[in-house]
Write a protein that holds these residues in place. Structure first.
Motif, mmCIF file in Angstrom:
data_model
loop_
_atom_site.group_PDB
_atom_site.id
_atom_site.type_symbol
_atom_site.label_atom_id
_atom_site.label_comp_id
_atom_site.label_asym_id
_atom_site.label_seq_id
_atom_site.Cartn_x
_atom_site.Cartn_y
_atom_site.Cartn_z
ATOM 1 N N VAL A 199 -3.985 -6.890 -3.052
ATOM 2 C CA VAL A 199 -3.864 -5.511 -2.565
ATOM 3 C C VAL A 199 -4.080 -4.519 -3.709
ATOM 4 C CG1 VAL A 199 -2.343 -3.826 -1.463
ATOM 5 C CG2 VAL A 199 -2.297 -6.203 -0.713
ATOM 6 N N LEU B 49 2.302 2.036 -3.294
ATOM 7 C CA LEU B 49 1.293 2.624 -4.172
ATOM 8 C C LEU B 49 1.015 4.093 -3.841
ATOM 9 C CD1 LEU B 49 -1.204 -0.388 -4.201
ATOM 10 C CD2 LEU B 49 0.232 0.363 -6.102
ATOM 11 N N LEU C 289 0.827 -1.209 0.000
ATOM 12 C CA LEU C 289 0.000 0.000 0.000
ATOM 13 C C LEU C 289 0.861 1.259 0.000
ATOM 14 C CD1 LEU C 289 -2.733 -1.143 2.542
ATOM 15 C CD2 LEU C 289 -3.120 -0.640 0.120
ATOM 16 N N HIS D 187 -6.876 -1.627 -3.778
ATOM 17 C CA HIS D 187 -6.492 -0.220 -3.976
ATOM 18 C C HIS D 187 -7.277 0.396 -5.133
ATOM 19 C CE1 HIS D 187 -4.114 3.402 -4.336
ATOM 20 N NE2 HIS D 187 -3.720 3.066 -5.549
ATOM 21 N N GLU E 7 -9.755 3.600 -4.876
ATOM 22 C CA GLU E 7 -9.470 4.800 -5.667
ATOM 23 C C GLU E 7 -10.662 5.197 -6.522
ATOM 24 O OE1 GLU E 7 -6.608 6.991 -6.370
ATOM 25 O OE2 GLU E 7 -6.394 6.394 -4.285
ATOM 26 N N CYS F 40 -0.177 5.203 -0.852
ATOM 27 C CA CYS F 40 -1.291 5.373 0.080
ATOM 28 C C CYS F 40 -0.823 5.987 1.400
ATOM 29 C CB CYS F 40 -1.951 4.021 0.371
ATOM 30 S SG CYS F 40 -2.671 3.217 -1.072
ATOM 31 N N ILE G 277 -5.547 4.988 5.346
ATOM 32 C CA ILE G 277 -5.611 3.652 5.926
ATOM 33 C C ILE G 277 -5.119 3.708 7.361
ATOM 34 C CG2 ILE G 277 -4.701 1.296 5.800
ATOM 35 C CD1 ILE G 277 -4.371 1.856 2.742
#
Length: 229
Positions: free
Chosen positions: A189, A24, A21, A193, A197, A26, A111
């Motif tokens: 994951v 990415l 995450l 995600h 999004e 996040c 998160i």
């Protein structure tokens, strides 16, 4: 912006999911990291913990020995509740500060990595989505024994001290099965995600926030006019 609660059983591999995450981009707030911060000697919670659990839980440098404290709370449920009552308010306060920061920065969602998310009912109601990282019981036991250097009896006691994984599965909105290899987990994951999004939930939250700010601004304006005129 909306909140996503992330949890998992001990040694379920939640850190693997968090790492993906973060790759990415996040925003992840780790309750464990905050929990370690708020029990440092210069924080108020430190003094209360030492008073309640005694100086034998301290290391030579004065910091709290997490292993020693962990051994106490995992074998004594009432002590675990006591520790939670001391640290929980301080942890929540710091988490709120970080949530506000990400809101101002314009993140779609944040998160919250909370190990005891489902055990703490007071937090789940603030989550738009909840995610559980799962692995099969045998793999969980083996990972915990290897990671923490525990005997099978010690590891089983720590797993038993948490809410049964079957109950958590029923409470979670999304499940990530981490029983297999890393690439399989990663694909799950990425899928999660993408769905978060694409969600438009953040627009509603921002609209409500703007409305609230406008309402407060209007009230301040009215009060100022009354004071002036």
């Amino acid at each position: 912006m909306f909140l996503v609660g992330l949890s998992g059983g001990i040694a379920s591999g939640k850190s693997t999911v968090v790492a993906v995450l973060q790759e990415l981009g996040c925003a992840v707030i780790d309750a464990d990291v905050i929990a370690r911060q708020v029990v440092q000697p210069h924080f108020p919670a430190y003094q209360r913990i030492v008073h309640c659990f005694g100086p034998e839980i301290l290391l030579e440098n004065g910091e709290i020995n997490r292993e020693a404290l962990g051994s106490i709370i995992f074998s004594q449920p009432e002590k675990r509740k006591l520790l939670s009552s001391i640290t929980h308010p301080a942890i929540v306060k710091e988490m709120l500060k970080q949530i506000l920061k990400y809101f101002v920065l314009g993140y779609r969602y944040v998160i919250l990595d909370i190990p005891l998310l489902f055990e703490t009912n007071s937090l789940t109601r603030f989550m738009k989505h909840t995610v559980l990282v799962y692995c099969d019981p045998q793999a969980q036991l083996s990972r915990l024994m290897q990671r923490n250097g525990l005997t099978q009896i010690e590891a089983e006691a720590r797993i038993t001290a948490q809410m049964p994984i079957d109950q958590k599965i029923k409470l979670a909105d999304h499940i990530i099965d981490n029983s297999g290899d890393v690439e399989t987990t990663r694909r799950q994951v990425l899928k999660l995600h993408a769905s978060l999004e694409d969600s438009l939930d953040f627009l509603l939250v921002r609209l409500l926030a703007v409305t609230a700010v406008a309402g407060v601004g209007g009230l301040v304006y009215v009060l100022l006019r009354q004071c002036v005129f």
